[in-house]
Design a protein around this motif. Structure first.
Motif, short mmCIF file in Angstrom:
data_model
loop_
_atom_site.label_atom_id
_atom_site.label_comp_id
_atom_site.label_asym_id
_atom_site.label_seq_id
_atom_site.Cartn_x
_atom_site.Cartn_y
_atom_site.Cartn_z
N HIS A 75 9.11 -3.14 -8.97
CA HIS A 75 8.67 -4.38 -8.33
C HIS A 75 7.31 -4.22 -7.65
O HIS A 75 6.49 -5.15 -7.65
N ALA A 76 7.06 -3.06 -7.08
CA ALA A 76 5.80 -2.84 -6.35
C ALA A 76 4.59 -3.04 -7.24
O ALA A 76 3.54 -3.51 -6.78
N SER A 77 4.70 -2.71 -8.51
CA SER A 77 3.58 -2.93 -9.43
C SER A 77 3.68 -4.26 -10.16
O SER A 77 2.68 -4.90 -10.46
N GLU A 78 4.92 -4.66 -10.45
CA GLU A 78 5.11 -5.88 -11.25
C GLU A 78 4.75 -7.14 -10.48
O GLU A 78 4.14 -8.07 -11.04
N ASP A 79 5.12 -7.21 -9.20
CA ASP A 79 4.96 -8.45 -8.45
C ASP A 79 4.00 -8.36 -7.27
O ASP A 79 3.77 -9.35 -6.59
N ILE A 80 3.47 -7.16 -7.02
CA ILE A 80 2.51 -6.98 -5.92
C ILE A 80 1.22 -6.37 -6.43
O ILE A 80 0.14 -6.91 -6.22
N GLY A 81 1.34 -5.24 -7.09
CA GLY A 81 0.19 -4.63 -7.74
C GLY A 81 -0.98 -4.40 -6.81
O GLY A 81 -0.84 -3.86 -5.71
N MET A 82 -2.16 -4.85 -7.23
CA MET A 82 -3.39 -4.59 -6.49
C MET A 82 -3.57 -5.51 -5.29
O MET A 82 -4.51 -5.34 -4.52
N ALA A 83 -2.65 -6.47 -5.11
CA ALA A 83 -2.72 -7.30 -3.91
C ALA A 83 -2.42 -6.46 -2.67
O ALA A 83 -2.89 -6.76 -1.58
N ASP A 84 -1.63 -5.39 -2.87
CA ASP A 84 -1.36 -4.41 -1.81
C ASP A 84 -1.03 -3.08 -2.50
O ASP A 84 0.14 -2.78 -2.75
N PRO A 85 -2.05 -2.29 -2.82
CA PRO A 85 -1.82 -1.03 -3.54
C PRO A 85 -0.90 -0.06 -2.80
O PRO A 85 -0.30 0.82 -3.41
N THR A 86 -0.76 -0.22 -1.48
CA THR A 86 0.10 0.70 -0.73
C THR A 86 1.59 0.41 -0.94
O THR A 86 2.44 1.22 -0.56
N ALA A 87 1.91 -0.73 -1.53
CA ALA A 87 3.32 -1.07 -1.77
C ALA A 87 3.97 -0.05 -2.70
O ALA A 87 5.11 0.35 -2.49
N LEU A 88 3.23 0.37 -3.73
CA LEU A 88 3.78 1.36 -4.65
C LEU A 88 4.00 2.69 -3.94
O LEU A 88 5.00 3.38 -4.20
N GLN A 89 3.10 3.05 -3.05
CA GLN A 89 3.26 4.29 -2.29
C GLN A 89 4.52 4.23 -1.43
O GLN A 89 5.28 5.19 -1.36
N THR A 90 4.74 3.09 -0.78
CA THR A 90 5.92 2.93 0.06
C THR A 90 7.20 3.00 -0.76
O THR A 90 8.16 3.67 -0.37
N ALA A 91 7.21 2.31 -1.89
CA ALA A 91 8.41 2.31 -2.74
C ALA A 91 8.70 3.70 -3.28
O ALA A 91 9.86 4.15 -3.32
N THR A 92 7.66 4.41 -3.70
CA THR A 92 7.84 5.77 -4.22
C THR A 92 8.32 6.71 -3.12
O THR A 92 9.20 7.56 -3.35
N ALA A 93 7.77 6.55 -1.92
CA ALA A 93 8.21 7.37 -0.79
C ALA A 93 9.68 7.11 -0.47
O ALA A 93 10.43 8.04 -0.15
N ALA A 94 10.12 5.87 -0.56
CA ALA A 94 11.52 5.54 -0.30
C ALA A 94 12.42 6.20 -1.34
O ALA A 94 13.51 6.70 -1.01
N ALA A 95 11.96 6.22 -2.60
CA ALA A 95 12.75 6.88 -3.66
C ALA A 95 12.87 8.38 -3.38
O ALA A 95 13.93 8.97 -3.58
N HIS A 96 11.79 9.00 -2.94
CA HIS A 96 11.84 10.43 -2.58
C HIS A 96 12.79 10.65 -1.40
O HIS A 96 13.53 11.64 -1.36
N ALA A 97 12.77 9.73 -0.45
CA ALA A 97 13.65 9.85 0.72
C ALA A 97 15.12 9.78 0.30
O ALA A 97 15.97 10.50 0.83
N VAL A 98 15.41 8.91 -0.65
CA VAL A 98 16.79 8.79 -1.16
C VAL A 98 17.25 10.13 -1.74
O VAL A 98 18.37 10.58 -1.50
#
Length: 461
Positions: free
Chosen positions: A312-335
């Motif tokens: 979703h971070a790339s599909e629906d947000i993308g370059m409007a907020d490039p840090t969204a992908l970083q946050t989502a990926t960090a959450a996956a690592h935390a899991v």
């Protein structure tokens, strides 16, 4: 079981804090002991789960079967079998068992038990298993007090910890011990724990039955923790009369936790995850958090949730907020690193970030249109000036001729053709004016003007 669960006899007796193998349950009759204590395994073959530690030829099985002095550090979440393994080792090897809690006991108790173990070893030759629960709660000085006994093998030390031992256990103690990592029990393991407890004479002895839907709910509530499973099962068993069936409603009443109607293989799985993503896309953070909570409580795989957030971070947000992908990926690592229940906080942070972020589907639209053109056969030859020109003879066939090195020109951009002729006028990426993408829209317009010598028209809204 593979958790601090099933068993009886000497093993179960020794599991009661502060007791020894000769003092069953500290004087408590078996019926008074918690179900999780009564159902502890009496041998390695009764342990459920942790097959990676208990299979043929594994270190702990070799150590037990050969009855040699040992020191172990058991690292894993609650209810995965740390106390169970300690009591089984003691029972199977006929060693004296002493349990110390790092929460309530200090150096004085540790030294007293070590002195007693030395005398026992010297007089009878009998080894002592010194089990320290929550060993990470001991400070450095308290852990140092264990070193002489471990070094000289006056005791077989077994330390249990839910914290990373590389941060919470001193290096000298860790280097003298075999580190074993325990994993949360899987669904099949938990169901085996439940069925044994229902039928075994040490457990509920067939007095009640368990509805399949209630079993599913019980497994979801357990979260890989067999002790919690048996605690909830025992509570539900007290609510019904002998011969009755524990239903989801009974279980809800007993543990005060609603059974979330959610089939991970059925419609609810797809409907809830669809509503979850659409709520984030629609920027309704409250609805998104509701669906997140619903999935977590229903036992949905947190890795599945994390993967959907990354997409979703790339599909629906993308370059409007490039840090969204970083946050989502960090959450996956935390899991992966932390696991539930703590990782629910990391997932919630990612959901909030993604819900409130400006939205743009320009990224997925761009790659979708590019792939569509390729599938249509619009591939064309690579322009000659971009082709590899470093091998012998390349220059003779025109490879690299006329290529302009971007760094030699102002701004690092120079007018030349990069795409094949078939798609040279295509503009796949059409940035919006949302969030950070507005800046990229302006940058892209300037770059395309230089590359192609013309404007690019209006960006997408």
């Amino acid at each position: 079981m593979g958790a601090d669960t099933t068993g009886g006899g000497p093993a179960a007796a020794a599991a009661v804090p502060g007791t020894r193998s000769g003092e069953p349950g500290g004087g408590l009759p078996g019926a008074v002991q918690p179900l999780a204590v009564r159902m502890r395994p009496r041998g390695l073959d009764e342990v459920v789960g942790q097959a990676h530690l208990l299979g043929p030829g594994t270190p702990i099985r070799q150590l037990v079967e050969r009855d040699v002095p040992m020191s172990l550090v058991l690292w894993g979440p609650p209810g995965t079998g740390k106390t169970t393994l300690a009591t089984v080792v003691s029972s199977v090897t006929r060693r004296r068992f002493v349990e110390i809690s790092a929460v309530t006991d200090g150096v004085k108790r540790v030294r007293a038990e070590i002195d007693l173990a030395r005398r026992e070893l010297g007089m009878t030759g009998r080894q002592t298993v010194l089990f320290v629960d929550e060993v990470h709660r001991f400070n450095k000085a308290q852990q140092d007090a264990l070193l002489p006994a471990v070094e000289n093998r006056w005791v077989s030390f077994i330390g249990a910890t839910t914290e990373n031992p590389f941060f919470s256990v001193i290096s000298p103690l860790l280097s003298r011990s075999l580190l074993l990592t325990l994993e949360p029990l899987g669904e099949d393991d938990l169901r085996e724990v439940i069925r044994r407890a229902l039928a075994d004479e040490r457990g509920l002895n067939g007095a009640v039955e368990l509805d399949p839907a209630a079993e599913d709910h019980l497994v979801r509530l357990a979260g890989g923790d067999a002790r919690r499973t048996l605690t909830y099962l025992e509570a539900a068993g007290l609510v019904v009369a002998d011969g009755d069936t524990i239903t989801p409603e009974v279980l809800e009443k007993a543990v005060d936790r609603a059974a979330v109607r959610y089939d991970r293989e059925g419609d609810q799985h797809y409907d809830v995850i669809s509503a979850f993503i659409k709520s984030i896309r629609g920027s309704d953070v409250d609805a998104a958090l509701h669906y997140l909570a619903r999935m977590i409580e229903a036992g949905e795989d947190p890795r599945f949730i994390a993967r959907r957030l990354i997409v979703h971070a790339s599909e629906d947000i993308g370059m409007a907020d490039p840090t969204a992908l970083q946050t989502a990926t960090a959450a996956a690592h935390a899991v992966e690193f932390v696991g539930l229940p703590e990782a629910r906080i990391n997932l919630a942070q990612a959901v909030i970030h993604l819900s409130l972020a400006p939205k743009s589907n320009a990224v997925i639209t761009a790659i979708g249109e590019a792939i569509s053109d390729v599938k249509k056969g619009l591939v064309g030859p690579v322009p000659a000036h971009l082709r590899e020109a470093h091998y012998k003879g390349a220059a003779q066939i025109g490879h690299g001729k006329g290529y302009k090195y971007a760094h030699d020109h102002p701004g690092g951009v120079v007018r030349q053709q990069y795409a094949p002729d078939t798609v040279k006028d295509r503009e796949y990426y059409r940035p919006t004016r949302h969030g950070a993408e507005a800046r990229f829209s302006e940058v892209l317009d300037r770059i395309r003007t230089v590359l192609r010598g013309k404007g690019t028209g209006k960006p997408a809204k």
